[in-house]
Structures are given as structure tokens and as C-alpha cells.
Design a protein around this motif. Structure first.
Motif, short mmCIF file in Angstrom:
data_model
loop_
_atom_site.label_atom_id
_atom_site.label_comp_id
_atom_site.label_asym_id
_atom_site.label_seq_id
_atom_site.Cartn_x
_atom_site.Cartn_y
_atom_site.Cartn_z
N ASN A 6 0.83 -1.21 0.00
CA ASN A 6 0.00 0.00 0.00
C ASN A 6 0.86 1.26 0.00
O ASN A 6 0.54 2.24 -0.67
N ASN A 102 -8.25 6.90 -7.31
CA ASN A 102 -7.39 5.78 -6.91
C ASN A 102 -6.80 6.01 -5.53
O ASN A 102 -6.72 5.08 -4.72
N GLU A 105 -9.49 5.44 -2.89
CA GLU A 105 -9.75 4.00 -2.71
C GLU A 105 -8.64 3.36 -1.89
O GLU A 105 -8.91 2.54 -1.01
N LEU A 106 -7.39 3.74 -2.19
CA LEU A 106 -6.26 3.17 -1.46
C LEU A 106 -6.34 3.55 0.03
O LEU A 106 -6.16 2.70 0.90
N ASN A 108 -9.01 4.38 1.72
CA ASN A 108 -10.16 3.72 2.33
C ASN A 108 -9.86 2.26 2.64
O ASN A 108 -10.36 1.72 3.62
N GLN A 109 -9.04 1.62 1.82
CA GLN A 109 -8.67 0.23 2.04
C GLN A 109 -7.75 0.07 3.25
O GLN A 109 -7.78 -0.94 3.94
N ASP A 110 -6.90 1.07 3.45
CA ASP A 110 -5.91 0.97 4.52
C ASP A 110 -5.93 2.24 5.37
O ASP A 110 -5.15 3.17 5.15
#
Length: 123
Positions: A6, A102, A105-106, A108-110
Motif C-alpha cells: 500500500n 485511486n 480508494e487506497l 479507504n482500504q488501509d
């Protein structure tokens, strides 16, 4: 491992964003320059059109018709360049929007990565 992936993805996205922002600024500066050229050509035409056809003008003592045609060509060229630059600007802005998506999203994922980024100080 996922944390490093990430972080690498963030660095890549950040680099792409910096590159796109620089390109956008360059296109905006080119557009500003072409707008200036267009305005100068327009104003020159406004001043020389009322002159009699046989009047000699300053630029190498050329007939008015030569100077008018040169300025009209500059005006057309500037308008064409501005249209092309506008297209480039819109494309770059679209790419910036995709990079921002992008990045969101990144992050939000981590959420841990988001906290790490927020804790960094810019010097």
C-alpha cells in the motif's frame, strides 16, 4: 507485507499526481501565452483595418493588406492552438480525477496508511 504494498502504491500514485499537476500548469501557461498573442493580433487588426488600403505601415513599410493578412493568420493560429491546449487540459484534468479516485480508494482500504500520511510533517 500489505502495508508495504500500500505504501508503494501510494508513492506511485503521488508521483503520478505530481507529474500530472506539472503538466497541467504547463498547459495553462501555454494557454495564457496564446491568449496574449491572440489579443495582440486582434488589437493590431482593430487598429489597422480603418487605414486606407494604400497606407504603408511600420512593419518594413509593407502595404496594409500584407499586415492584415499576417495578423489574421496569427489570430487563427492562436485560436487553433488554444483549442488544442484546451483539449489537453481537459484530458489532464480527467487523469488527475482518476488519480484522486485511486488515492481515495487506497486510503479507504488501509486506514492505517491514511493515519501515517496525516502524521507526516511537510518541510
Amino acid at each position: 507485507m500489505a502495508d508495504e504494498a500500500n505504501r508503494a502504491a501510494f508513492m506511485e500514485i503521488q508521483g503520478h499526481m505530481i507529474e500530472l499537476t506539472a503538466k497541467l500548469k504547463q498547459v495553462q501557461n501555454q494557454m495564457r501565452n496564446k491568449e496574449g498573442e491572440k489579443k495582440r493580433a486582434f488589437l493590431t487588426l482593430e487598429e489597422i483595418r480603418p487605414l486606407p488600403e494604400d497606407a504603408n505601415t511600420y512593419k518594413s513599410i509593407e502595404p496594409k493588406s500584407v499586415l492584415v493578412s499576417e495578423q489574421e493568420q496569427k489570430l487563427k493560429d492562436s485560436e487553433s492552438a488554444i483549442a488544442l491546449l484546451q483539449t489537453s487540459k481537459e484530458y489532464i484534468e480527467k487523469q488527475i480525477g482518476e488519480v484522486e479516485t485511486n488515492l481515495r480508494e487506497l486510503l479507504n482500504q488501509d486506514p492505517g496508511l491514511a493515519r501515517q500520511i496525516m502524521s507526516m510533517t511537510v518541510m
